[in-house]
Design an enzyme around this catalytic site. Structure first.
Site, PDB file in Angstrom:
ATOM      1  N   ALA A  49       0.317 -33.180 -43.329  1.00 46.22           N
ATOM      2  CA  ALA A  49       1.429 -34.069 -42.968  1.00 46.22           C
ATOM      3  C   ALA A  49       1.190 -34.915 -41.706  1.00 46.22           C
ATOM      4  O   ALA A  49       1.315 -36.149 -41.752  1.00 46.22           O
ATOM      5  CB  ALA A  49       2.713 -33.246 -42.856  1.00 46.22           C
ATOM      6  N   ARG A  91       2.508 -40.745 -51.065  1.00 47.32           N
ATOM      7  CA  ARG A  91       2.777 -39.311 -51.267  1.00 47.32           C
ATOM      8  C   ARG A  91       4.225 -39.029 -50.852  1.00 47.32           C
ATOM      9  O   ARG A  91       4.661 -39.472 -49.789  1.00 47.32           O
ATOM     10  CB  ARG A  91       1.804 -38.434 -50.460  1.00 47.32           C
ATOM     11  CG  ARG A  91       0.377 -38.461 -51.023  1.00 47.32           C
ATOM     12  CD  ARG A  91      -0.482 -37.347 -50.478  1.00 47.32           C
ATOM     13  NE  ARG A  91      -0.207 -36.061 -51.097  1.00 47.32           N
ATOM     14  CZ  ARG A  91      -0.703 -34.909 -50.644  1.00 47.32           C
ATOM     15  NH1 ARG A  91      -1.458 -34.884 -49.568  1.00 47.32           N
ATOM     16  NH2 ARG A  91      -0.431 -33.784 -51.263  1.00 47.32           N
ATOM     17  N   GLN A 200      -7.962 -26.279 -50.142  1.00 48.28           N
ATOM     18  CA  GLN A 200      -7.990 -26.654 -48.710  1.00 48.28           C
ATOM     19  C   GLN A 200      -8.385 -25.469 -47.833  1.00 48.28           C
ATOM     20  O   GLN A 200      -9.004 -25.652 -46.781  1.00 48.28           O
ATOM     21  CB  GLN A 200      -6.616 -27.174 -48.266  1.00 48.28           C
ATOM     22  CG  GLN A 200      -6.213 -28.520 -48.829  1.00 48.28           C
ATOM     23  CD  GLN A 200      -5.394 -28.385 -50.096  1.00 48.28           C
ATOM     24  OE1 GLN A 200      -5.544 -27.427 -50.853  1.00 48.28           O
ATOM     25  NE2 GLN A 200      -4.537 -29.358 -50.363  1.00 48.28           N
ATOM     26  N   ASP A 241       5.083 -29.487 -44.430  1.00 51.83           N
ATOM     27  CA  ASP A 241       5.071 -30.916 -44.768  1.00 51.83           C
ATOM     28  C   ASP A 241       6.418 -31.568 -44.525  1.00 51.83           C
ATOM     29  O   ASP A 241       6.506 -32.777 -44.338  1.00 51.83           O
ATOM     30  CB  ASP A 241       4.651 -31.101 -46.225  1.00 51.83           C
ATOM     31  CG  ASP A 241       3.227 -30.638 -46.396  1.00 51.83           C
ATOM     32  OD1 ASP A 241       3.012 -29.431 -46.588  1.00 51.83           O
ATOM     33  OD2 ASP A 241       2.327 -31.481 -46.262  1.00 51.83           O
ATOM     34  N   ASN A 251       5.885 -26.346 -47.797  1.00 53.96           N
ATOM     35  CA  ASN A 251       4.460 -26.293 -47.462  1.00 53.96           C
ATOM     36  C   ASN A 251       3.678 -26.135 -48.765  1.00 53.96           C
ATOM     37  O   ASN A 251       4.263 -26.050 -49.852  1.00 53.96           O
ATOM     38  CB  ASN A 251       4.170 -25.147 -46.485  1.00 53.96           C
ATOM     39  CG  ASN A 251       2.772 -25.242 -45.895  1.00 53.96           C
ATOM     40  OD1 ASN A 251       2.348 -26.317 -45.470  1.00 53.96           O
ATOM     41  ND2 ASN A 251       2.024 -24.147 -45.889  1.00 53.96           N
TER      42      ASN A 251
HETATM   43  O1  MRU Z   1      -1.660 -31.502 -50.064  1.00 50.54           O
HETATM   44  P1  MRU Z   1      -1.995 -31.405 -48.603  1.00 50.54           P
HETATM   45  O2  MRU Z   1      -3.397 -30.931 -48.348  1.00 50.54           O
HETATM   46  O3  MRU Z   1      -1.669 -32.687 -47.876  1.00 50.54           O
HETATM   47  O4  MRU Z   1      -1.021 -30.274 -48.057  1.00 50.54           O
HETATM   48  C1  MRU Z   1      -1.108 -29.937 -46.704  1.00 50.54           C
HETATM   49  C2  MRU Z   1      -0.243 -28.794 -46.318  1.00 50.54           C
HETATM   50  O5  MRU Z   1       0.501 -28.271 -47.112  1.00 50.54           O
HETATM   51  C3  MRU Z   1      -0.270 -28.397 -44.880  1.00 50.54           C
HETATM   52  O6  MRU Z   1      -0.059 -27.021 -44.748  1.00 50.54           O
HETATM   53  C4  MRU Z   1       0.838 -29.148 -44.129  1.00 50.54           C
HETATM   54  O7  MRU Z   1       0.715 -30.527 -44.336  1.00 50.54           O
HETATM   55  C5  MRU Z   1       0.816 -28.884 -42.674  1.00 50.54           C
HETATM   56  S1  MRU Z   1      -0.541 -29.699 -41.920  1.00 50.54           S
HETATM   57  C6  MRU Z   1      -0.507 -29.490 -40.251  1.00 50.54           C
END
Ligand code: MRU
Length: 350
Positions: A49, A91, A200, A241, A251
């Site tokens: 995010a 997104r 991730q 997020d 999240n």
């Molecule tokens: O789909 P993504 O990789 O953008 O999802 C990211 C997450 O869910 C993270 O945990 C969240 O953005 C926090 S990042 C500091």
């Protein structure tokens, strides 16, 4: 501590480390317009995010420079509208994207027309600097309330990547808390969930923590409950997020299951996110839009199909953890026990 070119201004345009190919390749891609940046966000060149928020701000700036190269427009808002729309639609869940646009948009009318590109760039740089500072503060505040394990190392489980790679390239949110604990002299072990389908945890969290010499063990997502039941996890720390006004936190998909399990085994569950991730316009988690991503992310791994042909697929990218399951909410303003509407409001007023 390693820092990364998650979203930086370089040679007059936006440069982003391509997170899709980590950890096997470390390559950066240059972006010259808002449309290109929007595609980069949608395709996960950049993700997380706060990182999306930084990329959006630079995407707005690069669009203004692109337009100004053809002449100063009669109306900046009109000229920028298609680019801003593309960014806005890239997104849906991470509110930092919209937060960033809301910060950039007024500058199109409040700035002298010739100075708009430079002014937008200055604002994007400010957003990046503030993100670095917020991560360092979150790390400090979160580390201070982690469980005391005496002489035994502290084992922290995390999900997805809420690290330097998910923010402006420094420290991170959940991983910022982990780094904060290490910097405070705690002996820390991290359990990183692999985070299907986009991996991730396996690709990014493990990579960035090991680079900093932090003891990291990888598990698949379905092993988390077993480890918790065995008393092998002291605390769960994740990012978010979008946090609703009552403290419900969206999240990465899978987080909700970990939170339910953590409550069952009386393990503290911490969410770390900056104020830019809080959406006070969403009364609770049911108002947070949940992104559905392409089914190939589920049917394929590393470009190879693993699923039966013609099977129906669902791919919601996020879930919402209710505030009642969150032991600590950590922001740059401090660590809050058991988030609630009243406590979330106090972050913005006083
Ligand atoms: O789909 P993504 O990789 O953008 O999802 C990211 C997450 O869910 C993270 O945990 C969240 O953005 C926090 S990042 C500091």
């Amino acid at each position: 501590m390693n820092t990364f070119e998650v979203a930086v201004w370089a040679d007059g345009h936006l440069r982003m480390l391509d997170q899709r190919v980590l950890p096997h390749e470390e390559v950066s891609i240059d972006f010259f317009s808002a449309e290109e940046t929007a595609r980069g966000i949608r395709d996960m060149v950049v993700r997380g995010a706060p990182a999306i928020g930084c990329a959006t701000a630079f995407g707005v700036a690069v669009e203004a420079f692109r337009i100004a190269a053809q002449g100063i427009p009669a109306s900046w808002p009109d000229a920028m509208a298609p680019g801003l729309k593309a960014l806005e639609e890239s997104r849906p869940t991470a509110v930092n994207l919209r937060w960033s646009l809301e910060r950039m948009r007024p500058l199109l009318v409040s700035t002298a027309p010739r100075e708009v590109p430079q002014r937008l760039l200055a604002e994007a740089q400010a957003i990046l600097r503030e993100d670095h500072e917020a991560c360092l503060q979150m790390g400090r505040h979160g580390a201070a309330v982690l469980p005391d394990t005496g002489n035994r190392p502290l084992t922290i489980m995390t999900h997805c990547n809420a690290g330097a790679l998910a923010t402006g390239g420094v420290y991170g949110t959940a991983l910022g808390v982990i780094r904060g604990a290490v910097d405070a002299g705690r002996k820390v072990r991290v359990i990183s969930c692999e985070t299907r389908p986009f991996l991730q945890g396996a690709r990014l969290t493990a990579w960035e923590l090991l680079k900093d010499g932090i003891d990291t063990t990888l598990i698949t997502d379905n092993m988390a409950a077993h480890l918790m039941s065995q008393g092998l996890i002291d605390v769960v720390v994740v990012g978010s997020d979008r946090v609703a006004a009552n403290g419900d936190a969206a999240n990465k998909i899978g987080t909700l299951g970990h939170a339910i399990c953590a409550q069952r085994y009386r393990i503290p569950f911490m969410v770390a996110a900056p104020l830019s991730t809080i959406d006070m316009k969403a009364p609770d988690g049911s108002h947070i839009p949940i992104e559905e991503r392409p089914e190939t992310e589920v049917t394929h791994i590393g470009g190879k199909r693993i699923a039966a042909l013609n099977v129906t697929v669902r791919n919601p990218a996020f879930d919402v953890t209710p505030a009642e399951l969150i032991s600590w909410f950590v922001s740059e303003k401090g660590a809050m026990e058991r988030p609630s509407l009243e406590k979330m409001r106090s972050l913005f007023h006083g």
